[in-house]
Design a protein around this motif. Structure first.
Motif, PDB file in Angstrom:
ATOM      1  N   LEU A   2     122.249   1.016  74.995  1.00  0.00           N
ATOM      2  CA  LEU A   2     121.058   0.955  75.720  1.00  0.00           C
ATOM      3  C   LEU A   2     121.682   0.371  77.154  1.00  0.00           C
ATOM      4  O   LEU A   2     122.499   0.082  77.380  1.00  0.00           O
ATOM      5  CB  LEU A   2     120.885  -0.437  75.140  1.00  0.00           C
ATOM      6  N   ALA A   6     118.045  -4.125  78.162  1.00  0.00           N
ATOM      7  CA  ALA A   6     116.999  -3.321  76.437  1.00  0.00           C
ATOM      8  C   ALA A   6     117.527  -3.634  75.174  1.00  0.00           C
ATOM      9  O   ALA A   6     118.561  -4.583  75.400  1.00  0.00           O
ATOM     10  CB  ALA A   6     117.312  -1.918  76.451  1.00  0.00           C
ATOM     11  N   THR A   7     116.137  -3.309  74.601  1.00  0.00           N
ATOM     12  CA  THR A   7     116.449  -4.071  73.088  1.00  0.00           C
ATOM     13  C   THR A   7     115.970  -2.530  72.001  1.00  0.00           C
ATOM     14  O   THR A   7     115.481  -2.353  72.310  1.00  0.00           O
ATOM     15  CB  THR A   7     115.294  -5.538  72.709  1.00  0.00           C
ATOM     16  N   GLY A   8     117.255  -3.013  71.225  1.00  0.00           N
ATOM     17  CA  GLY A   8     117.350  -2.183  70.180  1.00  0.00           C
ATOM     18  C   GLY A   8     116.841  -2.775  68.646  1.00  0.00           C
ATOM     19  O   GLY A   8     117.443  -3.630  68.657  1.00  0.00           O
ATOM     20  N   LEU A   9     116.210  -1.984  67.230  1.00  0.00           N
ATOM     21  CA  LEU A   9     116.318  -2.942  66.560  1.00  0.00           C
ATOM     22  C   LEU A   9     116.438  -1.861  65.435  1.00  0.00           C
ATOM     23  O   LEU A   9     116.282  -0.244  65.627  1.00  0.00           O
ATOM     24  CB  LEU A   9     114.474  -2.592  66.689  1.00  0.00           C
ATOM     25  N   PHE A  66     127.916  -5.425  72.456  1.00  0.00           N
ATOM     26  CA  PHE A  66     126.687  -6.070  73.092  1.00  0.00           C
ATOM     27  C   PHE A  66     125.956  -6.793  73.169  1.00  0.00           C
ATOM     28  O   PHE A  66     127.061  -7.510  73.085  1.00  0.00           O
ATOM     29  CB  PHE A  66     125.492  -5.610  71.348  1.00  0.00           C
ATOM     30  N   HIS A  69     123.203 -10.532  69.702  1.00  0.00           N
ATOM     31  CA  HIS A  69     122.052  -9.599  68.105  1.00  0.00           C
ATOM     32  C   HIS A  69     121.658 -10.654  67.183  1.00  0.00           C
ATOM     33  O   HIS A  69     121.773 -12.261  67.327  1.00  0.00           O
ATOM     34  CB  HIS A  69     123.260  -9.073  67.819  1.00  0.00           C
ATOM     35  N   GLU A  70     120.705 -10.050  66.659  1.00  0.00           N
ATOM     36  CA  GLU A  70     120.020 -10.689  65.166  1.00  0.00           C
ATOM     37  C   GLU A  70     119.681 -10.004  64.465  1.00  0.00           C
ATOM     38  O   GLU A  70     119.390  -9.190  64.796  1.00  0.00           O
ATOM     39  CB  GLU A  70     118.567 -11.760  66.265  1.00  0.00           C
ATOM     40  N   GLU A  81     118.479  -6.353  65.599  1.00  0.00           N
ATOM     41  CA  GLU A  81     117.893  -6.668  66.798  1.00  0.00           C
ATOM     42  C   GLU A  81     119.221  -6.521  67.320  1.00  0.00           C
ATOM     43  O   GLU A  81     119.843  -7.790  67.569  1.00  0.00           O
ATOM     44  CB  GLU A  81     116.892  -7.530  67.191  1.00  0.00           C
ATOM     45  N   LEU A  82     118.920  -5.919  68.503  1.00  0.00           N
ATOM     46  CA  LEU A  82     120.749  -6.080  69.952  1.00  0.00           C
ATOM     47  C   LEU A  82     119.331  -5.653  70.436  1.00  0.00           C
ATOM     48  O   LEU A  82     118.793  -5.147  70.995  1.00  0.00           O
ATOM     49  CB  LEU A  82     120.932  -4.188  69.134  1.00  0.00           C
ATOM     50  N   ARG A  83     120.950  -6.597  72.043  1.00  0.00           N
ATOM     51  CA  ARG A  83     120.375  -6.972  73.293  1.00  0.00           C
ATOM     52  C   ARG A  83     121.566  -6.197  74.252  1.00  0.00           C
ATOM     53  O   ARG A  83     122.542  -7.112  73.836  1.00  0.00           O
ATOM     54  CB  ARG A  83     119.281  -7.999  73.466  1.00  0.00           C
ATOM     55  N   LYS A  84     120.646  -5.462  75.386  1.00  0.00           N
ATOM     56  CA  LYS A  84     122.208  -5.108  76.061  1.00  0.00           C
ATOM     57  C   LYS A  84     122.359  -5.932  77.379  1.00  0.00           C
ATOM     58  O   LYS A  84     121.402  -6.063  76.998  1.00  0.00           O
ATOM     59  CB  LYS A  84     121.447  -3.717  76.365  1.00  0.00           C
TER      60      LYS A  84
END
Length: 84
Positions: A2, A6-9, A66, A69-70, A81-84
Motif C-alpha cells: 500500500l 492508502a487503505t486495503g480491505l 501497517f 488496522h481494524e 481494514e489495513l491503513r498505511k
C-alpha cells in the motif's frame, strides 16, 4: 503493498466459523439442494483450514508494518481494514 495514506480491505472466511453460521448463510443463498450440500461441506471442511482466526490475523497484521488496522467479525467472515 500500500502507498502511504492508502487503505486495503481483506474479507476472508473465519477459521472458527460455526456450523450454525454456515447453515444460516447458505440458507440465504437460495441455491439448489446439491449446491447447498456442497457449499455447506466446503465452508465447514477444507476452506477453513486455509483461513485465520481473529487472533491469528491480529498477530499477522502486527508484524506487517501497517500504520493502523481494524478487524471486524461477522458470523462467517473476518473483515480486515489495513491503513498505511
Amino acid at each position: 503493498m500500500l502507498r502511504p495514506g492508502a487503505t486495503g480491505l481483506i474479507i476472508d472466511l473465519r477459521r472458527d466459523v460455526s456450523r450454525q453460521a454456515v447453515r444460516d448463510d447458505v440458507a440465504r443463498m437460495g441455491i439448489g439442494v446439491v449446491s447447498r450440500a456442497f457449499t455447506r461441506f466446503a465452508l465447514r471442511s477444507f476452506l477453513p483450514r486455509r483461513a485465520y482466526t481473529k487472533a491469528e490475523f491480529e498477530a499477522l497484521v502486527s508484524k506487517a508494518g501497517f500504520g493502523a488496522h481494524e478487524i471486524r467479525q461477522t458470523p462467517l467472515t473476518l473483515e480486515v481494514e489495513l491503513r498505511k
